[in-house]
Design a protein around this motif. Structure first.
Motif, PDB file in Angstrom:
ATOM      1  N   ALA A 502       0.836  -1.166   0.081  1.00  0.00           N
ATOM      2  CA  ALA A 502      -0.066   0.074   0.084  1.00  0.00           C
ATOM      3  C   ALA A 502       0.994   1.237  -0.057  1.00  0.00           C
ATOM      4  O   ALA A 502       1.976   1.183   0.564  1.00  0.00           O
ATOM      5  N   PRO A 503       0.358   2.198  -0.740  1.00  0.00           N
ATOM      6  CA  PRO A 503       1.275   3.695  -0.593  1.00  0.00           C
ATOM      7  C   PRO A 503       1.624   3.936   0.704  1.00  0.00           C
ATOM      8  O   PRO A 503       0.757   3.912   1.791  1.00  0.00           O
ATOM      9  N   GLY A 504       2.793   4.240   1.106  1.00  0.00           N
ATOM     10  CA  GLY A 504       3.487   4.828   2.273  1.00  0.00           C
ATOM     11  C   GLY A 504       4.164   3.562   3.160  1.00  0.00           C
ATOM     12  O   GLY A 504       5.030   4.061   3.886  1.00  0.00           O
ATOM     13  N   TYR A 505       3.928   2.457   2.753  1.00  0.00           N
ATOM     14  CA  TYR A 505       4.537   1.366   3.237  1.00  0.00           C
ATOM     15  C   TYR A 505       6.144   1.313   2.518  1.00  0.00           C
ATOM     16  O   TYR A 505       6.319   1.632   1.514  1.00  0.00           O
ATOM     17  N   LYS A 506       6.968   0.619   3.390  1.00  0.00           N
ATOM     18  CA  LYS A 506       8.375   0.518   2.760  1.00  0.00           C
ATOM     19  C   LYS A 506       8.306  -0.703   1.815  1.00  0.00           C
ATOM     20  O   LYS A 506       7.580  -1.381   1.702  1.00  0.00           O
ATOM     21  N   ALA A 507       8.946  -0.326   0.902  1.00  0.00           N
ATOM     22  CA  ALA A 507       9.248  -0.902  -0.436  1.00  0.00           C
ATOM     23  C   ALA A 507       9.943  -2.047  -0.582  1.00  0.00           C
ATOM     24  O   ALA A 507      11.069  -2.332  -1.103  1.00  0.00           O
ATOM     25  N   ASP A 508       9.324  -3.196   0.410  1.00  0.00           N
ATOM     26  CA  ASP A 508      10.216  -4.636   0.559  1.00  0.00           C
ATOM     27  C   ASP A 508       9.111  -5.625  -0.240  1.00  0.00           C
ATOM     28  O   ASP A 508       8.046  -5.608   0.358  1.00  0.00           O
ATOM     29  N   LEU A 509       9.553  -6.323  -1.186  1.00  0.00           N
ATOM     30  CA  LEU A 509       8.902  -6.980  -2.239  1.00  0.00           C
ATOM     31  C   LEU A 509       9.572  -8.325  -2.471  1.00  0.00           C
ATOM     32  O   LEU A 509      10.705  -8.394  -2.217  1.00  0.00           O
ATOM     33  N   ASN A 510       8.541  -9.280  -2.798  1.00  0.00           N
ATOM     34  CA  ASN A 510       9.175 -10.567  -3.253  1.00  0.00           C
ATOM     35  C   ASN A 510       8.246 -10.574  -4.724  1.00  0.00           C
ATOM     36  O   ASN A 510       7.090 -10.663  -4.841  1.00  0.00           O
ATOM     37  N   VAL A 511       9.233 -10.890  -5.709  1.00  0.00           N
ATOM     38  CA  VAL A 511       8.418 -11.163  -7.068  1.00  0.00           C
ATOM     39  C   VAL A 511       8.762 -13.011  -7.004  1.00  0.00           C
ATOM     40  O   VAL A 511       9.984 -13.509  -7.264  1.00  0.00           O
ATOM     41  N   ILE A 512       7.742 -13.817  -6.897  1.00  0.00           N
ATOM     42  CA  ILE A 512       7.623 -15.360  -6.877  1.00  0.00           C
ATOM     43  C   ILE A 512       7.093 -15.875  -8.250  1.00  0.00           C
ATOM     44  O   ILE A 512       5.959 -15.712  -8.452  1.00  0.00           O
ATOM     45  N   ASP A 513       7.879 -16.644  -8.856  1.00  0.00           N
ATOM     46  CA  ASP A 513       7.107 -17.745  -9.688  1.00  0.00           C
ATOM     47  C   ASP A 513       6.610 -18.901  -8.639  1.00  0.00           C
ATOM     48  O   ASP A 513       7.312 -19.745  -8.349  1.00  0.00           O
TER      49      ASP A 513
END
Length: 577
Positions: A502-513
């Motif tokens: 969500a906007p404002g949250y830290k941009a920690d992400l996983n892109v997963i197959d």
């Protein structure tokens, strides 16, 4: 013209951390935070095509032991291979601050004994450029790393710092010593500790076999520490205990008083004991009772069996207690393998293995019907008939002989998976039930610890792949599983700035197959300081892991980016401010 965003992950299927329905979305990043979610029309310096892939918040692991490794290593592996973007360490009451010069070795011996981290590696790797907990945090902050890291104040170190030798002798703290612990706890919380951890289990011992210093800490001592947290106004309490008295309710009554006095959140480790398969229900009920009284109380549970890996490369084998093996256990793997291939040695060792057992540990390491060939890929919910004990019955052989032959095969690289918790019925139904309780958190992976026996830093990958896709019965919703490993854990330790797309949250992400997501077989590496060994376990299916908007891993390989920082204390959400 400059780009509007630093990164856009386009077209992924997003379990956003809240448990809501999966939906397709672009995720745009600016200044290390999520700037937009939905259909993003702008451009970015970098774009990732996530069509057909899951895009999740970064995983938050609240139960690790990187306390030593984090001081010399910028890559907190194996956790960073499994989508973890924030780790919390300092659990189980062990750690390295505060510390006086004369007590450094004592803390190393405690960590080596409790968490199976080689003492020689700690001796060589730790710089000891600190005394106070705040100085320890400063040392951690000076090193960039591949994920964010938070630390808790460990009771063992605190007690030894205040009481010295008397702490190791399990003596009761004086009123003056309790007051000192209270002041130091408040100081640590204000410096940025995420919480405080303590251990009251007989399983936690130094490498010399001495009990953990916090084992018999009085209620007055624990109350003083809890009030130190109240003085600072921050911090969570992490607790581990055997709860093996006839009346565990009495210990929970004490915990109730601590929480009532301090107002702090609380979590306790919970697993199914094979000796008391239904006992966990009673303990979870007691946690629910704390919650019913208004306390923020949770139980930390695991998504798969808790156990050890036995093998010639590991720290133990089923014959570790035998005299002949003890005589060669300090030799190299190749030398031990050569000895065990000698028919005369084999006959002698097997004869010793048939002698009566002399300890609970020996019994645990020789439960043949709960000893399974690990395999590649590893199976953490193996069928009962696949055990080495069952194989021995089919072949009409002594199980010790079957196990011996398995250990010396494959050049001594085979591992035996020996679960001792969460697998009493030879299935993981108990884990499913624990995880589904609203009063539990996913934890207990122990990343960075038990490096010669356990490889459970891969829990986050198992959670998603096994429970969300592979289990033949009782699969769980993928979006809900992601919530459990992200937003739920983040909130539990006060990190309200992460765990959600969500906007404002830290941009920690996983892109997963998701179709390819799996854990690989663990391998032993001798890459710790002083040549210390550790089990490492990678994963397949992570196309990218992103920390604060920077891609740290692509297809399981490090990009060299080290955006991870020390997290000091609780974090407010941009949405909530």
């Amino acid at each position: 013209m400059g780009k509007e965003f630093e990164l856009i992950v386009r077209g992924g299927t997003a379990p956003d951390g809240t448990g809501g329905a999966l939906h397709e979305a672009d995720i745009a990043v600016k200044d290390g935070r999520i700037a937009a979610v939905g259909k993003v029309s702008g451009s970015a310096a970098e774009e990732i095509d996530a069509k057909g892939l899951l895009v999740t918040p970064g995983f938050v692991d609240i139960h690790t032991h990187y306390d030593g490794q984090a001081t010399w290593d910028s890559r907190l592996q194996p956790s960073s291979w499994h989508g973890v973007t924030t780790a919390v360490m300092g659990n189980c009451g062990v750690g390295f601050a505060p510390v006086k010069v004369e007590d450094r070795q004592r803390l190393i011996e405690l960590m080596e004994g409790v968490e199976d981290i080689p003492g020689a590696a700690l001796d060589e790797g730790l710089s000891w450029s600190w005394e106070s907990f705040g100085q320890y945090l400063d040392a951690l902050e000076a090193r960039p790393r591949d994920m964010d890291l938070g630390a808790q104040l460990p009771h063992g170190a605190l007690r030894v710092f205040v009481m010295g030798e008397r702490a190791a002798r399990l003596e009761e703290a004086t009123a003056e010593e309790v007051a000192r612990m209270r002041a130091l706890t408040a100081e640590a919380m204000r410096a940025g500790a995420l919480g405080f951890s303590t251990s009251r289990t007989l399983n936690h011992r130094t490498v010399k076999g001495d009990p953990t210093p916090s084992l018999r800490a009085s209620e007055a001592e624990l109350l003083g520490i809890a009030l130190g947290m109240k003085d600072a106004g921050t911090g969570v309490i992490e607790f581990i205990s055997d709860f093996n008295t006839p009346n565990p309710e009495s210990e929970f009554e004490m915990i109730d008083r601590l929480l009532t006095a301090s107002g702090r959140p609380f979590s306790v480790s919970l697993a199914q004991r094979h000796s008391k398969p239904e006992g966990w229900r009673r303990l979870l009920g007691l946690v629910e009772g704390l919650a019913a009284k208004g306390h923020a109380a949770k139980a930390q549970v695991a998504p798969r069996p808790i156990g050890v890996l036995q093998g010639l490369q590991a720290s133990a084998i089923p014959f570790s207690m035998c005299r002949s093996y003890k005589a060669i256990r300090h030799r190299s793997v190749d030398e031990r393998l050569a000895a065990m291939r000698d028919p005369a040695f084999r006959e002698k060792l097997l004869a010793e293995a048939r002698e009566p057992l002399r300890s609970d540990m020996a019994a645990r390491l020789t439960d043949y019907d709960r000893m399974f060939p690990l395999g590649d890929p590893p199976n953490y919910e193996p069928a009962q008939e696949s055990s080495l004990g069952a194989q021995a019955r089919r072949e009409g052989r002594d199980p010790r002989e079957v196990i011996y032959d398995y250990l010396v095969a494959n050049e001594g690289k085979n591992f035996i998976f020996s679960p001792f918790a969460n697998f009493a019925a030879y299935n993981l139904d108990c884990c499913r039930e624990m995880m589904q309780s609203p009063h539990t958190l996913i934890g207990l992976g122990d990343g960075g610890a038990h490096v010669g026996l356990i490889s459970d830093g891969s829990f986050p990958t198992s959670l998603l792949a096994h429970w969300g896709r592979d289990r033949s019965a009782g699969r769980l919703d993928v979006s809900w599983l992601v919530k459990r490993q992200t937003l739920d854990n983040a909130k539990a330790v006060g990190l309200n700035d992460r765990g959600r797309l969500a906007p404002g949250y830290k941009a920690d992400l996983n892109v997963i197959d998701f179709d390819k997501l799996s854990v690989e077989a663990p391998v032993m590496k001798w890459d710790l300081p002083a040549g210390g060994k550790r089990l490492l376990q990678k994963a397949r299916g992570y196309r990218a892991t992103i920390v604060s908007g920077s891609v740290t891993y692509r297809d399981g390989e490090s990009t060299g980016a080290l955006p991870g920082k020390l997290v000091r204390g609780p974090q407010a959400s941009a949405i909530d401010r």
